[in-house]
Design an enzyme around this catalytic site. Structure first.
Site, PDB file in Angstrom:
ATOM      1  N   ALA A   1      -4.216  -5.454  -1.963  1.00 39.16           N
ATOM      2  CA  ALA A   1      -5.420  -5.136  -2.725  1.00 39.16           C
ATOM      3  C   ALA A   1      -5.376  -5.967  -3.999  1.00 39.16           C
ATOM      4  O   ALA A   1      -4.302  -6.378  -4.452  1.00 39.16           O
ATOM      5  CB  ALA A   1      -5.449  -3.648  -3.034  1.00 39.16           C
TER       6      ALA A   1
ATOM      7  N   GLY B   1      -2.015  -3.789   0.869  1.00 43.24           N
ATOM      8  CA  GLY B   1      -3.243  -3.644   1.646  1.00 43.24           C
ATOM      9  C   GLY B   1      -3.371  -4.693   2.743  1.00 43.24           C
ATOM     10  O   GLY B   1      -4.058  -4.465   3.743  1.00 43.24           O
TER      11      GLY B   1
ATOM     12  N   GLU C   1      -1.371  -3.367   5.540  1.00 42.29           N
ATOM     13  CA  GLU C   1      -2.135  -2.246   6.107  1.00 42.29           C
ATOM     14  C   GLU C   1      -3.312  -2.750   6.959  1.00 42.29           C
ATOM     15  O   GLU C   1      -3.634  -2.162   7.998  1.00 42.29           O
ATOM     16  CB  GLU C   1      -2.623  -1.344   4.968  1.00 42.29           C
ATOM     17  CG  GLU C   1      -1.451  -0.609   4.303  1.00 42.29           C
ATOM     18  CD  GLU C   1      -1.809   0.010   2.965  1.00 42.29           C
ATOM     19  OE1 GLU C   1      -2.339  -0.716   2.099  1.00 42.29           O
ATOM     20  OE2 GLU C   1      -1.551   1.213   2.781  1.00 42.29           O
TER      21      GLU C   1
ATOM     22  N   GLU D   1       3.878  -1.556  -2.965  1.00 42.92           N
ATOM     23  CA  GLU D   1       3.103  -0.785  -3.936  1.00 42.92           C
ATOM     24  C   GLU D   1       3.962  -0.071  -4.964  1.00 42.92           C
ATOM     25  O   GLU D   1       3.571   0.056  -6.129  1.00 42.92           O
ATOM     26  CB  GLU D   1       2.210   0.239  -3.207  1.00 42.92           C
ATOM     27  CG  GLU D   1       1.020  -0.366  -2.488  1.00 42.92           C
ATOM     28  CD  GLU D   1       1.315  -0.758  -1.050  1.00 42.92           C
ATOM     29  OE1 GLU D   1       2.504  -0.893  -0.685  1.00 42.92           O
ATOM     30  OE2 GLU D   1       0.355  -0.927  -0.282  1.00 42.92           O
TER      31      GLU D   1
END
Ligand code: DAK
Length: 261
Positions: free
Chosen positions: A67, A112, A115, A135
């Site tokens: 992200a 992300g 993911e 993270e």
């Protein structure tokens, strides 16, 4: 179709290729890219001629490096919740696509990005791929389903190790623990993806869709429930033109010409 941060192409009939296109930020996912991803996935879902989707990142360094940290840094809790829900919608939309989705991981797949790859049906990695859930380095847990999908794919202990230590894996280790299905030289990644997509596109489209759904639905329930779902999917196939054509072609010793109906 070309948005600011995303490219959606059809390199061959029935094969869709989605490229996250922010190479200067190592293809990090910001809110605008998530919006574009949702729109692109709706386009693929609505395309009756689509047979497989390949997902990759632009450039040679990254699939998606996570992200967008610059965008997330100033989030309030409410904005973080909205962003996470947005990302979860993208991952669910990927998983719910009727056609198989293959991640072509061409470099960093972190946070992300890992993911996103995990929400695809399987992963083909380039030799330079690097996977991880870093993270906790940033003081946050994974937010786009990483704790859930990673544990389902590599098991509880490995997932716990990876999400709590932020250790990164190279392609060979990712292959050894079943995170990726195969590893190929970086220069061969796109062609290998196309080759696999092409082989799917040649099969009975209705059967491929029913088989994908049965695997996903079955994993969400116990074996008996999954087998009941498979029985229903199997029976449904006998209401399709694809089943009639596939079996007739076998008996007539010729290649099947599937219509997808
Ligand atoms: N976001 C924004 N920009 C990024 C980025 C990222 N994730 N990763 C890299 N970049 C940018 C860098 O800032 C740099 O920009 P400039 O300085 O050139 O403007 C450019 O990409 C090139 O990166 P580097 O210069 O750092 O390149 P290196 O080769 O030195 O290092 C690296 C590559 C991938 C090891 C490094 O960039 C790195 O560690 N990147 C961050 C990786 C990371 O931590 N990813 C996880 C992000 S967190 C949630 C929802 C979702 C999530 C969490 C919560 N909720 C709201 C609950 C998800 C979180 C994440 O994904």
């Amino acid at each position: 179709m070309s948005d600011q941060n995303l490219l959606l192409e059809q390199p061959e009939p029935g094969v869709c290729l989605l490229t996250v296109n922010r190479p200067k930020a190592l293809n990090a996912l910001n809110a605008a890219t998530l919006d574009e991803l949702l729109n692109a996935l709706a386009t693929v879902a609505g395309d009756a001629a689509a047979r497989a989707l390949l997902v990759t990142g632009a450039g040679e360094r990254a699939f998606v490096a996570g992200a967008d940290i610059a965008e997330m840094a100033g989030f309030t809790a409410a904005q973080a919740q909205a962003f996470s829900e947005h990302g979860m919608r993208v991952m669910s939309a990927l998983e719910a696509l009727p056609v198989p989705v293959i991640a072509l991981v061409n470099g960093y797949a972190l946070g992300g990005g890992c993911e996103l790859a995990l929400a695809c049906d399987w992963i083909i990695a380039a030799e330079n791929a690097v996977f991880g859930q870093p993270e906790v380095n940033l003081g946050i847990p994974p937010g786009f389903g990483g704790t859930q999908r990673l544990a389902r794919i590599v098991g509880r202990a490995r997932a716990l190790e990876l999400v709590t230590t932020a250790r990164q894996l190279r392609a060979a280790e990712a292959l050894a623990i079943g995170l990726v299905n195969e590893v190929v030289p970086a220069a061969a990644l796109r062609e290998r993806g196309l080759e696999v997509a092409r082989s799917i596109a040649a099969k009975g489209p209705q059967a491929v869709r029913l088989a994908k759904q049965a695997v996903h639905r079955g994993l969400d329930q116990d074996l008996a429930g999954g087998c009941a779902y498979e029985t229903a999917a199997f029976a449904l196939a006998f209401a399709t033109a694809d089943q009639r054509e596939g079996m007739r072609a076998f008996l007539e010793k010729r290649a099947a010409k599937f219509s997808g109906r």
